[in-house]
Design an enzyme around this catalytic site. Structure first.
Site, PDB file in Angstrom:
ATOM      1  N   ASP A 181       5.436  -4.148   1.660  1.00 29.13           N
ATOM      2  CA  ASP A 181       4.393  -5.097   1.295  1.00 29.13           C
ATOM      3  C   ASP A 181       3.221  -4.309   0.705  1.00 29.13           C
ATOM      4  OD1 ASP A 181       3.232  -8.030   1.856  1.00 29.13           O
ATOM      5  OD2 ASP A 181       1.673  -6.539   2.287  1.00 29.13           O
ATOM      6  N   ASN A 222      -6.387  -7.390  -7.663  1.00 28.38           N
ATOM      7  CA  ASN A 222      -6.583  -8.546  -8.548  1.00 28.38           C
ATOM      8  C   ASN A 222      -8.062  -8.923  -8.647  1.00 28.38           C
ATOM      9  OD1 ASN A 222      -4.089  -9.306  -9.638  1.00 28.38           O
ATOM     10  ND2 ASN A 222      -3.448 -10.291  -7.723  1.00 28.38           N
ATOM     11  N   HIS A 276      -6.454 -10.105 -12.928  1.00 29.14           N
ATOM     12  CA  HIS A 276      -5.038 -10.435 -12.752  1.00 29.14           C
ATOM     13  C   HIS A 276      -4.132  -9.686 -13.733  1.00 29.14           C
ATOM     14  CE1 HIS A 276      -5.377 -13.517  -9.648  1.00 29.14           C
ATOM     15  NE2 HIS A 276      -6.491 -13.918 -10.255  1.00 29.14           N
ATOM     16  N   ASP A 328      -0.908  -7.592 -12.643  1.00 27.59           N
ATOM     17  CA  ASP A 328       0.444  -7.684 -13.206  1.00 27.59           C
ATOM     18  C   ASP A 328       0.940  -6.313 -13.660  1.00 27.59           C
ATOM     19  OD1 ASP A 328       0.500 -10.379 -12.736  1.00 27.59           O
ATOM     20  OD2 ASP A 328       0.118 -10.978 -14.815  1.00 27.59           O
ATOM     21  N   ASP A 351       4.068  -9.850  -3.626  1.00 27.39           N
ATOM     22  CA  ASP A 351       3.810  -8.412  -3.498  1.00 27.39           C
ATOM     23  C   ASP A 351       4.754  -7.783  -2.480  1.00 27.39           C
ATOM     24  OD1 ASP A 351       2.789  -9.591  -1.254  1.00 27.39           O
ATOM     25  OD2 ASP A 351       0.809  -8.641  -1.360  1.00 27.39           O
TER      26      ASP A 351
END
Length: 336
Positions: free
Chosen positions: A212, A220, A225, A229, A255
């Protein structure tokens, strides 16, 4: 057209599912109808450079070699098409300068174009003889009919190929994470049972890691964002480059990532292997990430790793155990 020929054509259309199978039957029938010893189908390169003899039937002295490739501009087929003279029983008189006709000993020649639905020229259907032969109206009709049947079969096979390619592309898309290019949750959950089955047959442990990405929300929030990505894509690339060919990798959540592979056979060795597996993945996913818009020094994800005996633990249970180990690791990293 005789009832016997119609019956043979119908049988061929019902029994043959490939271009080669259909053409070979039609060439045999064309020989009987035209009384010529060589019948053949050609394909012309789309750029008009070469003509290839795809399939040929030769029953007497003259031989049209199957597989022969010749420059399209030198062929009798091109001359016949250009001049609108698709049949002659005296090739030497009409096209006396043709070296190919001389070499093959062609005296009588007939061809008709094989044209696809879009108007493109695929090739030609031909018959030839070393003797003077008269082409009847019936023979010419059969030749044109066979060319149409072949064109239809070619189009059917092209359509089938396009459908197969489209289906393969859809299948690939349905098993691929669109952002990272990694296998997605669906793919991972189909691959894991196979891995467990193989490991059980080989009496080996399975190593399974659940990772994780800690602080991904902050990435982010701080960098945007788009950077988030980019970061996920970089994680995916590192996993693809840093894992072994027989290991399963995939993005199973926003994630969350899974990596699984074969472990050793011995229990004690399996536990050591699990620890080494965790360190390898941690090193792989920790450190500096050069993104398009920023540089991130990432402290690494929380990773839960288990080594399970597939004879005693199935993949669903192993996933839950790895997930639990991941949360224990996350709490430890946060100081709880």
């Amino acid at each position: 057209m005789s009832d016997n020929l119609i019956e043979r054509i119908s049988t061929a259309l019902e029994s043959e599912y490939t271009l080669e199978g259909l053409v070979r039957q039609l060439l045999e029938m064309l020989e009987l109808v035209t009384n010529m010893e060589s019948t053949y189908l050609t394909r012309i390169e789309p750029d008009g450079s070469f003509q290839h003899i795809l399939f040929a039937r030769n029953t007497r002295q003259m031989q049209i070699p199957e597989g022969l490739s010749v420059p399209w501009g030198d062929t009798l087929c091109k001359r016949a098409l250009d001049e609108g003279k698709r049949y002659t029983s005296d090739v030497a008189k009409v096209w006396g300068d043709s070296q190919a006709a001389k070499a093959l000993g062609i005296t009588t020649y007939v061809s008709t174009p094989v044209t696809l639905a879009d108007g493109s020229l695929y090739g030609t259907l031909c018959a030839a003889s070393s003797e003077h032969r008269i082409l009847t109206d019936r023979s010419e009709q059969v030749l044109q009919l066979f060319a149409q049947l072949i064109a239809q079969q070619i189009q059917n096979e092209q359509l089938l190929q396009q459908l197969q390619q489209a289906n393969a592309a859809l299948t690939t898309a349905s098993y691929t994470d669109e952002l990272t290019g990694l296998p997605n949750r669906r793919a991972v959950f189909e691959q894991l049972p196979k891995l467990f089955s193989q490991a059980r047959d080989d009496a080996r442990f399975v190593l399974l890691a659940f990772a994780d990405l800690d602080d991904f929300k902050e990435i982010n929030d701080i960098h945007g964002h788009e950077a988030g990505d980019d970061f996920l894509c970089e994680i995916g690339q590192r996993l693809q480059k840093g894992t072994r060919p027989d290991e399963i990798i995939g993005r199973v959540g926003g994630d969350e990532f899974i990596v699984a592979g074969f472990g050793p056979s011995n229990t004690d060795e399996a536990q050591h292997a699990a620890q080494a597996f965790k360190i390898r993945l941690s090193n792989l996913l920790t450190g500096e990430f050069q993104l398009h818009s920023s540089v991130i020094n990432y402290a690494g994800p929380s990773i839960g790793v288990v080594a399970v005996n597939p004879a005693e633990t199935d993949h669903d249970t192993a996933l839950r155990e790895a997930d639990t180990a991941m949360y224990v690791e996350k709490a430890h990293r946060r100081g709880f």
